[in-house]
Design a protein around this motif. Structure first.
Motif, PDB file in Angstrom:
ATOM      1  N   ALA A  32       1.302  -1.433  -0.179  1.00 36.66           N
ATOM      2  CA  ALA A  32      -0.122  -0.240   0.348  1.00 36.66           C
ATOM      3  C   ALA A  32       1.030   1.534  -0.195  1.00 36.66           C
ATOM      4  O   ALA A  32       0.683   2.141  -0.537  1.00 36.66           O
ATOM      5  CB  ALA A  32      -1.450  -0.312   1.213  1.00 36.66           C
TER       6      ALA A  32
ATOM      7  N   ASP B  65      -8.958  -4.299   1.236  1.00 32.13           N
ATOM      8  CA  ASP B  65      -7.983  -3.034   0.136  1.00 32.13           C
ATOM      9  C   ASP B  65      -8.261  -2.370  -0.643  1.00 32.13           C
ATOM     10  O   ASP B  65      -8.735  -1.804  -1.453  1.00 32.13           O
ATOM     11  CB  ASP B  65      -7.034  -3.391   0.700  1.00 32.13           C
ATOM     12  CG  ASP B  65      -6.610  -3.526   1.929  1.00 32.13           C
ATOM     13  OD1 ASP B  65      -6.244  -2.137   2.782  1.00 32.13           O
ATOM     14  OD2 ASP B  65      -6.287  -4.201   2.333  1.00 32.13           O
TER      15      ASP B  65
ATOM     16  N   GLN C 103      -7.387   1.034  -1.975  1.00 31.82           N
ATOM     17  CA  GLN C 103      -6.016   1.228  -1.415  1.00 31.82           C
ATOM     18  C   GLN C 103      -4.986  -0.032  -2.119  1.00 31.82           C
ATOM     19  O   GLN C 103      -3.846   0.759  -2.000  1.00 31.82           O
ATOM     20  CB  GLN C 103      -6.415   0.974   0.236  1.00 31.82           C
ATOM     21  CG  GLN C 103      -6.792   1.654   0.844  1.00 31.82           C
ATOM     22  CD  GLN C 103      -7.098   1.781   2.272  1.00 31.82           C
ATOM     23  OE1 GLN C 103      -6.873   0.900   2.623  1.00 31.82           O
ATOM     24  NE2 GLN C 103      -7.692   2.968   3.153  1.00 31.82           N
TER      25      GLN C 103
END
Length: 303
Positions: A243, A259, A264
């Protein structure tokens, strides 16, 4: 019935020495002196008519006879402990069930699974194990082999011959990167080629992890090697590193789904086939399971 000459205490001493490597290390755990521990081992070897260890300096290493005896000794000690629990009225409590899971399964699969069982049972004391041990695949297999766990859930191959291995779930592995990373910019034009994938900095789990073994097994036949890589000790650490743009990773969809949903992380399109690994249930071949363990296995297999 033939008279038995071996004692449980002798087998307990043998198992402790096998695990810790010396009578000096085993003695405090057994609440014995070092000389009493050595005497118990010597008497066991005399009764069996064979040595069980090779002496290498101050270390005691299992020889062929010791390696043959160890699983039988552990099974005998485990049965004796079960008898004691029954005599104390503890044999049929879920708190006695020792469940272990490798990291990805323990962090991302078991908690929602137990929550679903809890909702289904709707009882004051639902049929759930009360303890969960988490480690990498090799650690969980070793703990089941040593009779420290009743059931293990692993996300990689099991290389321990004393264990029974049963297929359980399939886990999808995907290649992920940060949305603003160089890899993400490349896929805006076309899926990544194998050469482009090979050139990335790969964020990998440590050797012994089920995720690392699966990653190597699935990727290296196509990539041949990782041009650059960095090892981290958990999938959570890898997820954070990805990330922050440190590189790309091959991770379980269970680990990164939130995520992906939040934007993300990016599931990278690439020229690889679908990557999937089997998850397994492992139990000891020599263990006689009491009814609650059978109930747990039935629930797991019905997942």
């Amino acid at each position: 019935m033939a008279t038995l000459h071996l004692t449980l205490r002798q087998l307990q001493v043998f198992a402790a020495i096998a695990r810790l490597g010396s009578t000096t290390a085993a003695a405090p755990e057994l609440a014995l002196s070092q000389s009493a521990t050595s005497s118990a081992l010597s008497e066991l070897e005399r009764l069996l008519g064979q040595t069980l260890f090779d002496r290498v300096g101050r270390r005691l290493l299992l020889n062929e006879h010791g390696r043959t005896l160890l699983p039988q000794a552990l099974a005998t000690l485990d049965s004796a402990q079960s008898i004691e629990r029954l005599s104390q009225g503890q044999g049929l409590h879920w708190s006695a069930i020792r469940l272990g899971a490798s990291t990805t399964i323990g962090n991302h699969v078991v908690p929602p699974l137990l929550a679903r069982w809890l909702e289904q049972d709707q009882e004051p004391h639902p049929a759930l194990p009360e303890r969960l041990r988490i480690g990498n695949t090799a650690e969980i297999c070793q703990a089941v082999a040593a009779f420290e766990l009743d059931v293990g859930l692993i996300e990689g191959p099991c290389h321990t011959p004393s264990l029974d291995v049963h297929p359980w779930l399939d886990d999808d592995l995907i290649i992920v990167a940060a949305p603003g990373s160089r890899a993400a910019q490349l896929v805006s034009r076309a899926p990544l080629s194998l050469a482009q994938l090979r050139a990335q900095r790969w964020l990998l789990r440590e050797p012994g992890s089920g995720t690392r073994e699966a990653t190597d097994h699935l990727l290296l036949p196509h990539l041949q090697r990782y041009a650059h890589h960095l090892e981290l000790g958990s999938s959570e650490a890898i997820r954070e590193a990805v990330a922050h743009g440190l590189g790309v990773a091959c991770l379980s969809r269970w680990v990164v789904q939130r995520d992906l949903d939040a934007g993300q992380l990016l599931d990278l399109p690439c020229r690889l086939p679908r990557l999937q690994r089997p998850c397994m249930i492992v139990t000891h071949q020599a263990r006689r399971h009491h009814p609650l363990v059978h109930m747990l296995l039935t629930r797991l297999r019905g997942t």
